[in-house]
Write a protein that holds these residues in place. Sequence first.
Motif, PDB file in Angstrom:
ATOM      1  N   PHE A  79       0.830  -1.200   0.000  1.00 32.51           N
ATOM      2  CA  PHE A  79       0.000   0.000   0.000  1.00 32.51           C
ATOM      3  C   PHE A  79       0.872   1.261   0.000  1.00 32.51           C
ATOM      4  O   PHE A  79       0.571   2.235  -0.695  1.00 32.51           O
ATOM      5  N   ARG A 159      -8.115  -4.896   5.845  1.00 34.47           N
ATOM      6  CA  ARG A 159      -7.102  -4.693   4.802  1.00 34.47           C
ATOM      7  C   ARG A 159      -7.634  -5.065   3.416  1.00 34.47           C
ATOM      8  O   ARG A 159      -7.120  -4.584   2.406  1.00 34.47           O
ATOM      9  N   GLU A 162      -8.867  -1.915   2.042  1.00 37.80           N
ATOM     10  CA  GLU A 162      -7.766  -1.036   1.640  1.00 37.80           C
ATOM     11  C   GLU A 162      -7.140  -1.520   0.328  1.00 37.80           C
ATOM     12  O   GLU A 162      -6.753  -0.713  -0.518  1.00 37.80           O
ATOM     13  N   HIS A 165      -9.423  -0.308  -2.534  1.00 31.48           N
ATOM     14  CA  HIS A 165      -9.326   1.120  -2.833  1.00 31.48           C
ATOM     15  C   HIS A 165      -7.953   1.470  -3.421  1.00 31.48           C
ATOM     16  O   HIS A 165      -7.855   2.318  -4.320  1.00 31.48           O
ATOM     17  N   THR A 166      -6.902   0.818  -2.947  1.00 36.41           N
ATOM     18  CA  THR A 166      -5.577   1.061  -3.509  1.00 36.41           C
ATOM     19  C   THR A 166      -5.507   0.549  -4.944  1.00 36.41           C
ATOM     20  O   THR A 166      -4.915   1.192  -5.825  1.00 36.41           O
TER      21      THR A 166
END
Length: 450
Positions: A79, A159, A162, A165-166
């Motif tokens: 990330f 996670r 995340e 979205h990453t």
Amino acid sequence: MSVEPDAGVVAGLDAWETLPVGQQPQWPDASQVRRVRDRLASLPPLVFAGEADALRAQLAAASRGEAFVLQGGDCAETFAEATADNIRNKIKTILQMAVVLTYGASMPVVKMGRMAGQYAKPRSSDVETRDGVTLPAFRGDVINGFEFTAEARTPDPERLLEAYHTSASTLNLIRAFTTGGFASLLRVHEWNRGFTSNPAYSRYEEIAAEIDRAIRFMAACGADFDALRTVDFYSAHEGLLLDYERPLTRIDSRTGLPYDCSAHFLWIGERTRQLDAAHVDFFSRVQNPLGVKLGPTTTGDDAIALIDRLNPTGEPGRLTFVTRMGAGKVRDLLPALVEKVTADGRPVTWVCDPMHGNGITSANGYKTRRFSDVMDEVAGFFEVHRALGTVPGGLHVELTGDDVTEVLGGTEEIDDEGLALRYETLVDPRLNHQQSLEMAFQVVELLRRA
């Protein structure tokens, strides 16, 4: 008008949960995982079914020798490193390699990044022990943290969100770079001229000069360079974490069939390709083009059984076999595998992963590879296919656009001490920018000998 999915098709997508499943984390809270999966299932798809179909057609061309596949990117994305500069540098490196390979192979290059989803990694052990302390192994940013603390190493299902979205922001930037002029043929060629102007790489100057003459010839003939300002660029990652892949699988409204919309191309790893286990079952049910990693223990019967499960009807472009034999074994083990599959008659795209079979530990303790071994496996891959009259369809490479020092050798002659200068990977060593371009120019030399 949308096509309604068959109820059995939808139910089948969850059959993997009743099967043996390897390389998954031990989540501490199953109810939290379910909430996160429900949230993922409600978010927009990261890619679209039509894009995956377009890639399948290009992979079919590669299986016939009408295109060449270049797949490159990080061993494990993080990330923290999903920055504009890092993404740009990886795209730049792959585009530079692709221009050289397009000229050398005299055919289109299918460009795929190990990007926007390569956040999970298989591990040889579930735990890691340091100084008498045992904690869960680091399985990638989508699962837990690299820092060796109980808090960081505890698997955290948040996670997954995340990672989504990453990946979305990474794909957004990839699309901007590849459609907004950054990928222009003229711009990429100028970058390569800069590479070969370095005296260290003078052996490649002749090929670069030939490309230069070809571009000037195109210009003299009135080529539409505006049409060469954009490229198709596809995302790919190992489909390892099924708690991420399943909720991102969607039903295509055109056909009523499921696509894993986390990426255009998913592959099944060497550690998870068991025929009676969860990964093969799940990916047999989605329509994306698929890859399977085949290591030195793979038999011809194994390969045929995988075709039976993943592409029983022999759909062109559906199945790619990514071989990872090791430089010392590829010439001995690959021929029987290719002969058995070729005799079967159903199409497969053969791609070489020259990285994973050539791992060593340096004298000063770094996990590394030798550039000479990497290139020797590529050479062996081409030799085997040339001898059998079959098609070497492409390359699958772990690389970065940065000037790291993780792989020994190359013209830069990185040695054991040099590894310590910029060894930044959290998992496997990657070719740096210069080594990646050197690989592309050396592959052109291999293509010419072929």
